[in-house]
Design a protein around this motif. Structure first.
Motif, PDB file in Angstrom:
ATOM      1  N   ILE A 289      10.150  16.190   1.746  1.00  0.00           N
ATOM      2  CA  ILE A 289      10.075  16.300   2.875  1.00  0.00           C
ATOM      3  C   ILE A 289       8.911  15.450   3.632  1.00  0.00           C
ATOM      4  CG2 ILE A 289       9.251  18.098   4.673  1.00  0.00           C
ATOM      5  CD1 ILE A 289      10.128  20.263   3.020  1.00  0.00           C
ATOM      6  N   ILE A 290       7.767  15.408   3.010  1.00  0.00           N
ATOM      7  CA  ILE A 290       6.508  14.640   3.805  1.00  0.00           C
ATOM      8  C   ILE A 290       6.881  13.356   3.824  1.00  0.00           C
ATOM      9  CG2 ILE A 290       4.138  13.946   3.550  1.00  0.00           C
ATOM     10  CD1 ILE A 290       4.728  16.943   4.503  1.00  0.00           C
ATOM     11  N   LEU A 291       7.306  12.537   2.615  1.00  0.00           N
ATOM     12  CA  LEU A 291       7.494  11.051   2.409  1.00  0.00           C
ATOM     13  C   LEU A 291       8.584  10.548   3.469  1.00  0.00           C
ATOM     14  CD1 LEU A 291       7.101  10.009  -1.334  1.00  0.00           C
ATOM     15  CD2 LEU A 291       5.648   9.450   0.645  1.00  0.00           C
ATOM     16  N   PRO A 292       9.763  11.403   3.446  1.00  0.00           N
ATOM     17  CA  PRO A 292      10.755  10.923   4.489  1.00  0.00           C
ATOM     18  C   PRO A 292      10.358  10.946   5.999  1.00  0.00           C
ATOM     19  CG  PRO A 292      11.768  12.071   2.848  1.00  0.00           C
ATOM     20  CD  PRO A 292      10.264  12.324   2.838  1.00  0.00           C
ATOM     21  N   LEU A 293       9.561  11.789   6.437  1.00  0.00           N
ATOM     22  CA  LEU A 293       8.970  12.104   7.828  1.00  0.00           C
ATOM     23  C   LEU A 293       7.868  11.182   8.029  1.00  0.00           C
ATOM     24  CD1 LEU A 293       9.127  16.019   8.125  1.00  0.00           C
ATOM     25  CD2 LEU A 293      10.720  14.149   9.134  1.00  0.00           C
ATOM     26  N   SER A 294       7.069  10.627   6.975  1.00  0.00           N
ATOM     27  CA  SER A 294       6.076   9.936   7.078  1.00  0.00           C
ATOM     28  C   SER A 294       6.289   8.487   7.175  1.00  0.00           C
ATOM     29  CB  SER A 294       4.905  10.198   6.274  1.00  0.00           C
ATOM     30  OG  SER A 294       4.602  11.495   6.310  1.00  0.00           O
ATOM     31  N   PHE A 295       7.609   8.039   7.230  1.00  0.00           N
ATOM     32  CA  PHE A 295       7.901   6.590   6.929  1.00  0.00           C
ATOM     33  C   PHE A 295       7.393   5.812   8.288  1.00  0.00           C
ATOM     34  CE2 PHE A 295      10.718   2.810   7.465  1.00  0.00           C
ATOM     35  CZ  PHE A 295      10.761   2.562   6.111  1.00  0.00           C
ATOM     36  N   PRO A 296       7.307   6.340   9.441  1.00  0.00           N
ATOM     37  CA  PRO A 296       6.711   5.387  10.368  1.00  0.00           C
ATOM     38  C   PRO A 296       5.223   5.159  10.022  1.00  0.00           C
ATOM     39  CG  PRO A 296       8.032   7.204  11.586  1.00  0.00           C
ATOM     40  CD  PRO A 296       7.822   7.460  10.148  1.00  0.00           C
ATOM     41  N   ALA A 297       4.377   5.949   9.650  1.00  0.00           N
ATOM     42  CA  ALA A 297       3.131   5.735   9.328  1.00  0.00           C
ATOM     43  C   ALA A 297       2.844   4.965   7.870  1.00  0.00           C
ATOM     44  CB  ALA A 297       2.374   6.891   8.873  1.00  0.00           C
ATOM     45  N   LEU A 298       4.166   4.987   6.914  1.00  0.00           N
ATOM     46  CA  LEU A 298       3.964   3.969   5.682  1.00  0.00           C
ATOM     47  C   LEU A 298       4.235   2.433   6.233  1.00  0.00           C
ATOM     48  CD1 LEU A 298       5.945   6.328   3.574  1.00  0.00           C
ATOM     49  CD2 LEU A 298       3.384   5.869   3.500  1.00  0.00           C
ATOM     50  N   ALA A 299       5.164   2.517   7.421  1.00  0.00           N
ATOM     51  CA  ALA A 299       5.749   1.237   7.444  1.00  0.00           C
ATOM     52  C   ALA A 299       4.515   0.330   8.557  1.00  0.00           C
ATOM     53  CB  ALA A 299       6.847   1.368   8.311  1.00  0.00           C
ATOM     54  N   SER A 300       3.750   1.401   9.260  1.00  0.00           N
ATOM     55  CA  SER A 300       2.602   0.700   9.990  1.00  0.00           C
ATOM     56  C   SER A 300       1.783   0.214   8.973  1.00  0.00           C
ATOM     57  CB  SER A 300       2.107   1.726  11.009  1.00  0.00           C
ATOM     58  OG  SER A 300       2.944   2.188  11.699  1.00  0.00           O
ATOM     59  N   PHE A 301       1.176   0.820   7.961  1.00  0.00           N
ATOM     60  CA  PHE A 301       0.188   0.505   7.024  1.00  0.00           C
ATOM     61  C   PHE A 301       0.809  -0.848   6.239  1.00  0.00           C
ATOM     62  CE2 PHE A 301      -1.679   0.361   2.577  1.00  0.00           C
ATOM     63  CZ  PHE A 301      -2.997   0.107   3.154  1.00  0.00           C
ATOM     64  N   ALA A 302       1.972  -0.633   5.860  1.00  0.00           N
ATOM     65  CA  ALA A 302       2.650  -1.793   5.106  1.00  0.00           C
ATOM     66  C   ALA A 302       2.311  -3.162   5.815  1.00  0.00           C
ATOM     67  CB  ALA A 302       4.045  -1.527   4.631  1.00  0.00           C
ATOM     68  N   ILE A 303       2.750  -3.224   7.213  1.00  0.00           N
ATOM     69  CA  ILE A 303       2.611  -4.198   7.954  1.00  0.00           C
ATOM     70  C   ILE A 303       0.912  -4.775   8.009  1.00  0.00           C
ATOM     71  CG2 ILE A 303       2.583  -5.334  10.267  1.00  0.00           C
ATOM     72  CD1 ILE A 303       4.906  -3.508  10.980  1.00  0.00           C
ATOM     73  N   PHE A 304       0.198  -3.878   8.160  1.00  0.00           N
ATOM     74  CA  PHE A 304      -1.362  -4.449   8.220  1.00  0.00           C
ATOM     75  C   PHE A 304      -1.646  -4.877   6.757  1.00  0.00           C
ATOM     76  CE2 PHE A 304      -1.671  -1.598  11.812  1.00  0.00           C
ATOM     77  CZ  PHE A 304      -2.094  -2.281  12.756  1.00  0.00           C
ATOM     78  N   GLN A 305      -1.381  -4.200   5.875  1.00  0.00           N
ATOM     79  CA  GLN A 305      -1.778  -4.466   4.510  1.00  0.00           C
ATOM     80  C   GLN A 305      -0.991  -5.909   3.819  1.00  0.00           C
ATOM     81  OE1 GLN A 305      -4.062  -3.403   2.677  1.00  0.00           O
ATOM     82  NE2 GLN A 305      -4.014  -3.817   0.719  1.00  0.00           N
ATOM     83  N   PHE A 306       0.270  -6.190   4.250  1.00  0.00           N
ATOM     84  CA  PHE A 306       0.888  -7.211   3.923  1.00  0.00           C
ATOM     85  C   PHE A 306       0.423  -8.587   4.517  1.00  0.00           C
ATOM     86  CE2 PHE A 306       4.301 -10.458   3.864  1.00  0.00           C
ATOM     87  CZ  PHE A 306       4.619 -10.496   2.374  1.00  0.00           C
ATOM     88  N   LEU A 307       0.212  -8.330   5.866  1.00  0.00           N
ATOM     89  CA  LEU A 307      -0.542  -9.550   6.630  1.00  0.00           C
ATOM     90  C   LEU A 307      -1.893  -9.833   6.022  1.00  0.00           C
ATOM     91  CD1 LEU A 307       0.464  -8.569  10.400  1.00  0.00           C
ATOM     92  CD2 LEU A 307       1.640 -10.026   8.925  1.00  0.00           C
ATOM     93  N   TRP A 308      -2.789  -8.641   5.603  1.00  0.00           N
ATOM     94  CA  TRP A 308      -3.942  -9.011   5.135  1.00  0.00           C
ATOM     95  C   TRP A 308      -3.838  -9.818   3.992  1.00  0.00           C
ATOM     96  CZ3 TRP A 308      -8.703 -10.111   4.956  1.00  0.00           C
ATOM     97  CH2 TRP A 308      -9.387  -9.725   3.768  1.00  0.00           C
ATOM     98  N   THR A 309      -3.153  -9.215   2.750  1.00  0.00           N
ATOM     99  CA  THR A 309      -2.868  -9.790   1.344  1.00  0.00           C
ATOM    100  C   THR A 309      -2.265 -11.184   1.666  1.00  0.00           C
ATOM    101  OG1 THR A 309      -1.035  -8.722   1.036  1.00  0.00           O
ATOM    102  CG2 THR A 309      -3.089  -7.614   0.417  1.00  0.00           C
ATOM    103  N   TRP A 310      -1.322 -11.527   2.439  1.00  0.00           N
ATOM    104  CA  TRP A 310      -0.605 -12.891   2.552  1.00  0.00           C
ATOM    105  C   TRP A 310      -1.603 -13.942   2.927  1.00  0.00           C
ATOM    106  CZ3 TRP A 310       3.812 -14.797   0.777  1.00  0.00           C
ATOM    107  CH2 TRP A 310       4.199 -15.943   1.359  1.00  0.00           C
ATOM    108  N   ASN A 311      -2.412 -13.563   4.079  1.00  0.00           N
ATOM    109  CA  ASN A 311      -3.299 -14.465   4.655  1.00  0.00           C
ATOM    110  C   ASN A 311      -4.587 -14.817   3.916  1.00  0.00           C
ATOM    111  OD1 ASN A 311      -1.439 -15.160   6.896  1.00  0.00           O
ATOM    112  ND2 ASN A 311      -1.951 -13.295   7.619  1.00  0.00           N
ATOM    113  N   ASP A 312      -4.944 -13.795   2.852  1.00  0.00           N
ATOM    114  CA  ASP A 312      -6.334 -13.830   2.418  1.00  0.00           C
ATOM    115  C   ASP A 312      -6.245 -14.961   1.626  1.00  0.00           C
ATOM    116  OD1 ASP A 312      -8.679 -12.431   1.310  1.00  0.00           O
ATOM    117  OD2 ASP A 312      -7.676 -12.617  -0.595  1.00  0.00           O
TER     118      ASP A 312
END
Length: 381
Positions: A289-312
């Motif tokens: 229940i929680i994980l499928p409904l939380s996909f927008p929040a998961l995707a938001s953090f994935a964008i920030f984290q990937f940008l940070w680690t890729w450019n680090d």
């Protein structure tokens, strides 16, 4: 609010959004255009002039005296100063103090009695009454205008550099696990902090919020010492991918837990209560229940984290190393720029290569970004 009052306000909002989008898009568009321009034009004009004729001052050396021929009792050296390039010459000179002293088609008398004529199409003649001597040709200053020129040579030069492919794989090896691992850990922690009552939960939430403001530079050295100490105890090498994954996980967890906890706390309580009535455990509720409904929040953090680690680059050098087999893409491109000097064409092409993958990630997940960032701001009924 009546429609007549609301309509001007909506126009203001729309225009403001368009202005913000333009301000964020123009630098990227300029970078792309610059990376495709001819390096000579890029060095003398901005990207906004890329579709117009550009004018530049160049220095050309004519062929040496060994190429002179005798014609009608005169000694002549001839050729083309543009060397097959498209363009038109508007002015020329033979002295650095007056590089545009003569217009195209005029004849300039050189210091030793020789006469120099330069045409608009680049053809020139140096005529002398006596045989010309020396080992070098006459230096000519030219003001030339040329049509827009675009090329992929800049990208070819960067991509063909030694080690670029290996560094690209290194960056992917760092960024992908360093994005997935904190999401997995933070999702469990966020669910516990949002829906599982236990002693000290409020204190833990406050600690997470406090960690959001801890600078990376302040915690980097203590974290490195702790990791090296643990690694030495277990006999693990200091410079490994595991180390940089753990470092990025530690730096990314506070933001991940904060975003996910806010989002999960805003989900309807009735869904979880109904699942518990049906006999579902906390783990079942979380996974189904929680994980499928939380996909927008998961995707938001994935964008920030990937940008940070890729450019680090800082964390990558500290925890992974700067050797030829460990260097990430950002470090490799820095070295490439250092070895080539300040060539703008290398700089622009390298910069756009580094943002291609983050742009793909961003545009793939951007529809979830706003929903994730607004997590918890509006509670469900």
């Amino acid at each position: 609010m009546n429609p007549a009052t609301r309509s001007p306000l909506m126009w203001v909002v729309h225009l403001s959004v368009l202005l913000i989008v333009a301000l964020w898009t123009l630098p990227t568009a300029g970078l792309l255009i610059s990376s495709l321009r001819d390096k000579d034009q890029l060095a003398v004009s901005g990207w906004w002039t890329s579709l117009s004729t550009s004018s530049q001052n160049i220095v050309v050396r004519a062929p040496g005296p060994e190429t002179q021929v005798e014609r009608d009792g005169k000694f002549v050296i001839s050729g083309n100063l543009l060397e097959g390039q498209q363009g038109r010459i508007s002015a020329f000179g033979f002295n650095s103090r007056e590089p545009a002293a003569f217009k195209a088609g005029e004849t300039a008398e050189l210091n030793d009695g020789e006469k120099l004529t330069v045409q608009a199409d680049g053809n020139f003649e140096i005529v002398s009454d006596k045989k010309m001597e020396g080992s070098r040709g006459q230096r000519v200053f030219v003001t030339a205008s040329s049509p827009p020129r675009f090329t992929f040579d800049n990208y070819g030069e960067v991509l063909s550099a030694e080690g670029i492919g290996r560094s690209f794989i290194n960056s992917l090896t760092v960024a992908i696990p360093a994005t997935i691992i904190p999401i997995m850990i933070a999702a469990f922690a966020a669910y516990a902090l949002a829906w599982m009552p236990f002693p000290g939960r409020a204190i833990l939430i406050a600690v997470v919020v406090g960690l959001l403001v801890v600078p990376l530079q302040m915690s980097l050295i203590p974290l490195l010492k702790l990791y090296n100490g643990v690694g030495a105890f277990f006999g693990v090498p200091a410079k490994t991918y595991v180390g940089i994954w753990l470092a990025h996980t530690g730096f990314g967890l506070p933001l991940a837990i904060y975003l996910l906890r806010n989002y999960m706390a805003g989900l309807p309580r009735e869904i979880m209560e109904s699942a518990r009535v049906d006999g579902a455990s906390d783990f079942d509720i979380f996974v189904k229940i929680i994980l499928p409904l939380s996909f927008p929040a998961l995707a938001s953090f994935a964008i920030f984290q990937f940008l940070w680690t890729w450019n680090d680059l800082l964390v990558a050098i500290v925890f992974l190393g700067a050797g030829p087999d460990e260097l990430v893409l950002t470090g490799r491109l820095v070295n490439l720029l250092g070895s080539r000097g300040g060539n703008w064409e290398i700089l622009t092409a390298s910069a756009f290569i580094t943002i291609i993958v983050p742009l793909i990630v961003f545009f793939s997940l951007q529809r979830y970004l706003v929903r994730g960032l607004l997590a918890g701001s509006v509670k469900g009924g």
